[in-house]
Each structure stands twice: as C-alpha cells, then as structure tokens.
Enzyme design. Structure first.
Site: not given
Ligand code: NAP
Ligand code: GCO
Length: 267
Positions: A147, A160
């Site tokens: 992230s 986080y």
């Molecule tokens: P999301 O939409 O919240 O999806 C996360 C997925 O992980 C959901 O299907 C969730 O299921 C599942 N999950 C959560 N806890 C779990 C557990 N204990 N066991 C199995 N599955 C579990 O998140 P996303 O935005 O796609 O992000 C995916 C990854 O990218 C995460 O690691 C997040 O931190 C990272 N990330 C996201 C962003 C962003 O801007 N979106 C940026 C940087 C990094 P539930 O629906 O049941 O919670």
């Molecule tokens: C926040 C956002 C970010 C993104 C991502 C950025 O609240 O700042 O959720 O943390 O999820 O991780 O890279």
C-alpha cells in the site's frame, strides 16, 4: 522465443486470497487471461458463490474456497484441498485485507490486532503454507499487496499502516530466505484505487460536491485520477511471470506517481 511468452502464465496454478471482488478479482481475472488456473478464497460461502458467478461470467472456471486467512488450520486445509483437487500452487497473491479508519487514541487494542491479523499475520500464514510445495516444484511466485501506507502515514490508519509497513518487510524477508529455491517474493503497492474499500473516501457530500478526500487524492496524484483495478493487472502479471524471475524483494508501486509528487498547489 517471443519476449511476450515470458509473460505467459500457461500451466500455472494461482491462489489469490480475498478475491471475490475488488483488486483480488481483477488480478485473478488477468491471471486467467494470461493462462493460469485460478483458485481463490473468501471469508464465507456467499462471497465465494458471488465470486464463482462473476468469474463464470468472464468465462473463467475458478476454484473457490471458504477460508478465513487468519485461521492457520483453515488455511492448511484449503492448501491441502487445492493441492489434491487442482495441483501444487505456483503463484500466491496475498490480497485479502481490511482497514479500520479510527483515530489511534480512540482505537481499541482489539481493533488494532484485527487489522494486523488480516493484513500482516495472514500473509505470513498463507505464505508459510504454500512455500513447501513451491520448493518441491522448484519455483514459486509470492506477491503481497502492500500500500501507499507501506511508505506513508496518515490520520486514522495507524493499524493499517503498521500492517502494510510490516508486509513490505515480510516481502523482503521471504525474498531473502527463499530466493535460493527459485521463489521470488515481491509486493505491489497500489495507490488509491476505486474499490469498495475506498468507497467511503469517494462518497459525494449532501450538496452533491466531491468528498474532500477525493479532491485531495486527485491533487496528490500526477495522473490526477483514482486508480482502477485494471491499472494493477499488467504489473501483477509481470510479477507472477517468468519475466520477473530476477526481480526479488521489490515493492512495485502502481500509484500514478503519488510517491514522487509533492502535490498540486491549491488554486
Ligand atoms: P476490499 O474491496 O475490501 O476486498 C478485500 C477482500 O478481502 C474482500 O473480499 C474481503 O472479504 C476479503 N477478506 C477480508 N478479510 C478476510 C479474511 N480474514 N479472510 C479471507 N478474506 C478476507 O479491498 P480491495 O480494495 O480490493 O483491496 C484488496 C487489497 O489491496 C487489500 O489488501 C488492501 O489493503 C489493498 N489495497 C487497496 C487499495 C485501494 O485503494 N483499494 C490500495 C492499496 C492497497 P469481506 O468482503 O468479507 O471483507
Ligand atoms: C486510506 C485508504 C488507503 C488505501 C490504500 C492506499 O484510508 O488511506 O484506504 O489506505 O486503501 O492502502 O495505498
């Protein structure tokens, strides 16, 4: 051989955690497009079924498993089932994650622990479960979804950021400890991506104006836009393919330039 063959995932078995939707689903779909067999898990049968239907709509016959990635017994059972039903895993993407946006002094220790458990302990648990099979196979790819918060802090995301900073170092350590077995472990650091996880940061206000954070991210991103899950697909295929066999312990930031930019001067 065409250089493009290096990016093929034909014949590879990939496990993407938490991939019923969002970033995990996009990465898994890209891997299928590149030829991989897709295995994914989510935390309950309803989500797994939702994911199976969505993959099917894309013509992908994915293998779905109910598994809480923080539960080592469930993870070991899932990996054993995949190895029996599909085969030994070549590619692991530790994608499952949660976030709790709470000011640190208002966050309970239990809430902090819950975020660390999913975002840091679980990648350890799942990686530990798949590495023995990769060693036997003579190769493996582990990709941890890090992230911006692997590098930067901000208000309300202490747990986080601690988890994602730790995940960056776990990535480097797996790379260091298992590189000699032809296992490459790298991270992807997405910028701000439009998924359900960031939806609260993009909600329109009562008067129809943009959420202040939405405007903030646009000003902090040279590309002047939120990322999409599609923006992550090429980098994810690269890190899962033979094209990255000498890339190890690296976190590839796919952020539109946020980490390079001081931010646009307010008008
Ligand atoms: P999301 O939409 O919240 O999806 C996360 C997925 O992980 C959901 O299907 C969730 O299921 C599942 N999950 C959560 N806890 C779990 C557990 N204990 N066991 C199995 N599955 C579990 O998140 P996303 O935005 O796609 O992000 C995916 C990854 O990218 C995460 O690691 C997040 O931190 C990272 N990330 C996201 C962003 C962003 O801007 N979106 C940026 C940087 C990094 P539930 O629906 O049941 O919670
Ligand atoms: C926040 C956002 C970010 C993104 C991502 C950025 O609240 O700042 O959720 O943390 O999820 O991780 O890279």
């Amino acid at each position: 051989m065409s250089i493009l063959n290096q990016f093929s995932l034909e014949g590879k078995i990939a496990l993407i955690t938490g991939a019923s939707y969002g970033i995990g689903f996009a990465i898994a779909s890209a891997y299928a497009n590149a030829g991989a067999v897709i295995c994914f898990n989510d935390i309950n049968q309803e989500l797994v079924d939702k994911g199976l239907k969505a993959y099917k709509e894309l013509g992908i016959d994915a293998h779905g498993y109910v598994c809480d990635v923080t539960n080592e017994e469930q993870v070991q059972r899932m990996i054993a089932a995949i190895e029996k039903e599909v085969g030994v895993i070549d590619i692991l993407v530790n994608n499952a994650g949660i976030i709790k946006r709470i000011p640190m002094c208002e966050m309970t220790a239990e809430q902090f622990r819950q975020v660390i458990d999913v975002d840091l302990n679980a990648p350890f648990i799942v990686s530990k479960a798949v590495i023995p099979g990769m060693i036997k196979k003579g190769h493996g790819k582990i990709i941890n979804i890090c992230s911006m918060m692997s590098e930067l802090g901000r208000e309300t995301v202490s747990a986080y950021a601690a988890a994602k900073g730790g995940l960056k170092m776990l990535t480097k350590n797996i790379a260091s400890e298992y590189g000699e077995f032809n296992i490459q472990c790298n991270g992807i650091g997405p910028g701000y991506i439009a998924t359900p996880q960031t939806a609260p940061l993009r909600e329109l206000r009562a008067d129809g104006s943009k959420h202040p954070f939405d405007q903030f991210i646009i000003a902090k991103t040279p590309a002047a836009r939120w990322g999409t899950t599609e923006d992550l697909e090429g980098p994810a295929v690269f890190l899962a393919s033979d094209a990255s066999n000498f890339v190890n312990g690296h976190v590839l930031y796919v952020d539109g330039g946020i980490l390079a930019y001081i931010g646009k001067q307010p008008k």
